[in-house]
Design a protein around this motif. Sequence first.
Motif, PDB file in Angstrom:
ATOM      1  N   ARG A   1      54.833  51.228   0.500  1.00  0.00           N
ATOM      2  CA  ARG A   1      54.847  51.124   1.969  1.00  0.00           C
ATOM      3  C   ARG A   1      55.227  49.713   2.407  1.00  0.00           C
ATOM      4  N   LEU A   2      54.671  48.741   1.715  1.00  0.00           N
ATOM      5  CA  LEU A   2      54.981  47.353   2.067  1.00  0.00           C
ATOM      6  C   LEU A   2      56.446  47.021   1.819  1.00  0.00           C
ATOM      7  N   GLU A   3      57.016  47.634   0.795  1.00  0.00           N
ATOM      8  CA  GLU A   3      58.419  47.378   0.466  1.00  0.00           C
ATOM      9  C   GLU A   3      59.337  47.751   1.628  1.00  0.00           C
ATOM     10  N   GLN A   4      58.890  48.713   2.422  1.00  0.00           N
ATOM     11  CA  GLN A   4      59.686  49.150   3.574  1.00  0.00           C
ATOM     12  C   GLN A   4      59.717  48.110   4.697  1.00  0.00           C
ATOM     13  N   MET A   5      58.860  47.079   4.566  1.00  0.00           N
ATOM     14  CA  MET A   5      58.798  46.045   5.604  1.00  0.00           C
ATOM     15  C   MET A   5      59.846  44.956   5.401  1.00  0.00           C
ATOM     16  N   GLU A   6      60.626  45.030   4.336  1.00  0.00           N
ATOM     17  CA  GLU A   6      61.603  43.966   4.091  1.00  0.00           C
ATOM     18  C   GLU A   6      62.537  43.815   5.289  1.00  0.00           C
ATOM     19  N   GLY A   7      62.689  42.572   5.753  1.00  0.00           N
ATOM     20  CA  GLY A   7      63.513  42.274   6.910  1.00  0.00           C
ATOM     21  C   GLY A   7      62.793  42.479   8.228  1.00  0.00           C
ATOM     22  N   LYS A   8      61.547  42.998   8.175  1.00  0.00           N
ATOM     23  CA  LYS A   8      60.827  43.309   9.417  1.00  0.00           C
ATOM     24  C   LYS A   8      59.435  42.684   9.482  1.00  0.00           C
ATOM     25  N   VAL A   9      59.115  41.840   8.508  1.00  0.00           N
ATOM     26  CA  VAL A   9      57.754  41.290   8.424  1.00  0.00           C
ATOM     27  C   VAL A   9      57.358  40.573   9.707  1.00  0.00           C
ATOM     28  N   THR A  10      58.249  39.754  10.248  1.00  0.00           N
ATOM     29  CA  THR A  10      57.904  38.954  11.425  1.00  0.00           C
ATOM     30  C   THR A  10      58.613  39.455  12.686  1.00  0.00           C
ATOM     31  N   GLU A  11      59.002  40.708  12.657  1.00  0.00           N
ATOM     32  CA  GLU A  11      59.705  41.311  13.806  1.00  0.00           C
ATOM     33  C   GLU A  11      58.847  41.270  15.071  1.00  0.00           C
ATOM     34  N   SER A  12      57.541  41.411  14.900  1.00  0.00           N
ATOM     35  CA  SER A  12      56.610  41.394  16.028  1.00  0.00           C
ATOM     36  C   SER A  12      55.245  40.979  15.520  1.00  0.00           C
ATOM     37  N   ALA A  13      54.337  40.727  16.451  1.00  0.00           N
ATOM     38  CA  ALA A  13      52.957  40.400  16.064  1.00  0.00           C
ATOM     39  C   ALA A  13      52.350  41.555  15.285  1.00  0.00           C
ATOM     40  N   GLU A  14      52.663  42.775  15.707  1.00  0.00           N
ATOM     41  CA  GLU A  14      52.088  43.955  15.069  1.00  0.00           C
ATOM     42  C   GLU A  14      52.621  44.142  13.652  1.00  0.00           C
ATOM     43  N   SER A  15      53.920  43.884  13.457  1.00  0.00           N
ATOM     44  CA  SER A  15      54.490  44.058  12.111  1.00  0.00           C
ATOM     45  C   SER A  15      53.936  43.010  11.143  1.00  0.00           C
ATOM     46  N   LEU A  16      53.724  41.781  11.625  1.00  0.00           N
ATOM     47  CA  LEU A  16      53.141  40.742  10.777  1.00  0.00           C
ATOM     48  C   LEU A  16      51.701  41.103  10.406  1.00  0.00           C
ATOM     49  N   TYR A  17      50.945  41.576  11.403  1.00  0.00           N
ATOM     50  CA  TYR A  17      49.562  41.980  11.139  1.00  0.00           C
ATOM     51  C   TYR A  17      49.511  43.157  10.162  1.00  0.00           C
ATOM     52  N   SER A  18      50.396  44.128  10.363  1.00  0.00           N
ATOM     53  CA  SER A  18      50.425  45.301   9.488  1.00  0.00           C
ATOM     54  C   SER A  18      50.733  44.899   8.046  1.00  0.00           C
ATOM     55  N   THR A  19      51.687  43.992   7.883  1.00  0.00           N
ATOM     56  CA  THR A  19      52.061  43.532   6.545  1.00  0.00           C
ATOM     57  C   THR A  19      50.883  42.859   5.846  1.00  0.00           C
ATOM     58  N   LEU A  20      50.250  41.918   6.553  1.00  0.00           N
ATOM     59  CA  LEU A  20      49.171  41.154   5.932  1.00  0.00           C
ATOM     60  C   LEU A  20      47.929  42.003   5.682  1.00  0.00           C
ATOM     61  N   SER A  21      47.638  42.918   6.578  1.00  0.00           N
ATOM     62  CA  SER A  21      46.453  43.771   6.388  1.00  0.00           C
ATOM     63  C   SER A  21      46.655  44.732   5.210  1.00  0.00           C
ATOM     64  N   GLN A  22      47.881  45.241   5.048  1.00  0.00           N
ATOM     65  CA  GLN A  22      48.159  46.100   3.895  1.00  0.00           C
ATOM     66  C   GLN A  22      48.150  45.303   2.585  1.00  0.00           C
ATOM     67  N   LEU A  23      48.643  44.070   2.653  1.00  0.00           N
ATOM     68  CA  LEU A  23      48.607  43.195   1.484  1.00  0.00           C
ATOM     69  C   LEU A  23      47.157  42.933   1.063  1.00  0.00           C
ATOM     70  N   GLU A  24      46.310  42.744   2.053  1.00  0.00           N
ATOM     71  CA  GLU A  24      44.883  42.535   1.786  1.00  0.00           C
ATOM     72  C   GLU A  24      44.256  43.790   1.176  1.00  0.00           C
ATOM     73  N   GLU A  25      44.590  44.947   1.734  1.00  0.00           N
ATOM     74  CA  GLU A  25      44.064  46.212   1.203  1.00  0.00           C
ATOM     75  C   GLU A  25      44.473  46.396  -0.250  1.00  0.00           C
ATOM     76  N   MET A  26      45.730  46.075  -0.558  1.00  0.00           N
ATOM     77  CA  MET A  26      46.221  46.201  -1.930  1.00  0.00           C
ATOM     78  C   MET A  26      45.467  45.249  -2.856  1.00  0.00           C
ATOM     79  N   GLY A  27      45.203  44.041  -2.369  1.00  0.00           N
ATOM     80  CA  GLY A  27      44.467  43.074  -3.176  1.00  0.00           C
ATOM     81  C   GLY A  27      43.058  43.542  -3.493  1.00  0.00           C
ATOM     82  N   LYS A  28      42.410  44.153  -2.520  1.00  0.00           N
ATOM     83  CA  LYS A  28      41.047  44.647  -2.730  1.00  0.00           C
ATOM     84  C   LYS A  28      41.009  45.753  -3.786  1.00  0.00           C
ATOM     85  N   LYS A  29      42.092  46.490  -3.911  1.00  0.00           N
ATOM     86  CA  LYS A  29      42.159  47.542  -4.933  1.00  0.00           C
ATOM     87  C   LYS A  29      42.618  46.991  -6.286  1.00  0.00           C
ATOM     88  N   THR A  30      43.444  45.952  -6.234  1.00  0.00           N
ATOM     89  CA  THR A  30      43.983  45.379  -7.468  1.00  0.00           C
ATOM     90  C   THR A  30      42.912  44.631  -8.248  1.00  0.00           C
TER      91      THR A  30
END
Length: 598
Positions: free
Chosen positions: A42-71
């Motif tokens: 899912r995160l891979e789909q954010m390439e080129g769109k990470v900082t497109e908006s406040a919401e996209s940046l938040y979505s990227t970082l929150s998913q990255l955090e979720e992945m870390g908690k599982k990793t």
Amino acid sequence: MAKELLKRNEVKKEFTWNLEDLYADIPSWENAVREIQEIASRLEQMEGKVTESAESLYSTLSQLEEMGKKTDPAFNYAERLSDQDTGDTTHLAMSQKLRSIYTDISSRLSFIDPEILELKQETLEQYFTQQPKLEGYRKYIQEIQRLKPHHLPAEMERLLAMASEMSNVPEETFAVFNNADLKLPEMTDENGDSIRITHGRYLPLMESSDRRVRREAFEKMYQTYKQFENTLASLYSGQIRQLMFYAKARKYPSTLQAAVNRNNVSPEVYDNLVATVNANLDKMYRYVRLRKRLLQVDELHMYDVYTPIIPDASRKVPYEEAKKTILKALAPLGEDYIRLLEEGFSNRWIDVYENEGKRSGAYSAGAYGGHPYVLMNYDDSLDSMFTLAHEMGHSLHSHYSNTAQPYFYSRYKIFVAEVASTCNEILLMEYLLKNTTDTKERAYLLNHYLDSFKGTVYRQTMFAEFEKKTNAMAEAGESLTAQVLNDVYYELNSRYFGPDMVSDPEIAREWARIPHFYYNFYVYQYATGFSAAVAIARNILQEGAPAVARYKEFLSGGCSQPPVELLKIAGVDLETPRPIQDALDVFGQVLDELEKLV
């Protein structure tokens, strides 16, 4: 016939760690690994769109955090299974599989940091206003920005991430060789019994009162490593070459600066340590002279370094006794700290005894969202009790940070990793000294205290100097052959132990068996951590509650501030030589007392 170790399935359950607290079974772990891969997709789909908006940046970082908690727990499970029996190929394959997956994910998601770095500061500030939840990631973003001079374009970051798996080969190969493949020889112990030397048995053999046993263990250990010294030199050289590759790629002038900057620490801290310890080698030489006198030997050899110099004062410390003593000794840290210790002791956080194929040494491993795990190779010695206190210090540091901080700020920097563990050791030592009235036992404990300084401040600084020298040599284009490494190590050993120690030829190969030389300038932090811990422990015992409160604020800090700043909260400033000098002054004071007692 030599007495062999128990196989893993022969060890009593109560003395093993409970990995079911992580996952019920391997299929559950496999499901978690699939979930990690799904988040990554899912995160891979954010390439080129990470900082497109406040919401996209938040979505990227929150998913990255979720992945870390599982990793975190997934790695913990695979690595702990592998370490409890390094010869179990199923568990080794799990560990290797997860490392491979993580490398692939790191490569695929390597676009995230470069995209964040391209965002203008004014736009970023607007995003914080538009999406208030982003504020929780401000420090995380600032850390990315701090390292901006060393970040590369997305494609190059992807290449570096792809290369990371093969860069781990020297460390992984050394670990498999040292723990699983290397077969140490048999020897005859004090009782005339044939035993096999193992990593876990080596220190007790070196502590033997029988000099013949010490010499035989020493000589056979290093004769074995001599057979493989060219292979091990190649592995160590490969380790340095991969560090050089990453340092150059990330535009650092040296591997040392790349390593310390990762922890937001100045190279001056490293240099202060080496310079201050070298300026205090006279105290080490005094200690060596005292050891030579008390052992009543014409020549003091390297195999005489660990045997107690106070005769008939050493005693066995069974595991159950060690736990009770540690609980009493650490009582000044408060009821909440003691409750956590009791929970760890009672609920199988600890894998206690050595078994066939088990990883050597000891460590604590924490994972966000669960309790830490401690690997021991407990041998009923005073040293093992101190090691248990040490590793539980790591574990409770992890617990406090994980509980107090969000995931991204929970993992304390390696630079402060040895502070809590060593603080526990010093509090244990002070407790034992306070509660003995026997002169001989007091002298024995004082010598153990001196040995802790010798092993942690002097020895680890010698290791740090070896790393610095060998990395600098490789960076200057010199070849690190076995003979070159032997020569460098022998010169350092001779200098650190001084004129009253016979530096036996075998000791030149000690570098070949030290796993920490594959940890990227890790060892200096034992010495800085010990020095900080001396100050903190003394403050706790002298001031009581106010010092404990400051200390727990430090323990709870994770990586929410630079490590040097977190230590300042606890009252220690390692940007100056003073904490190192103060600790070495304590070494001198303990040495004074022991010299008078004996």
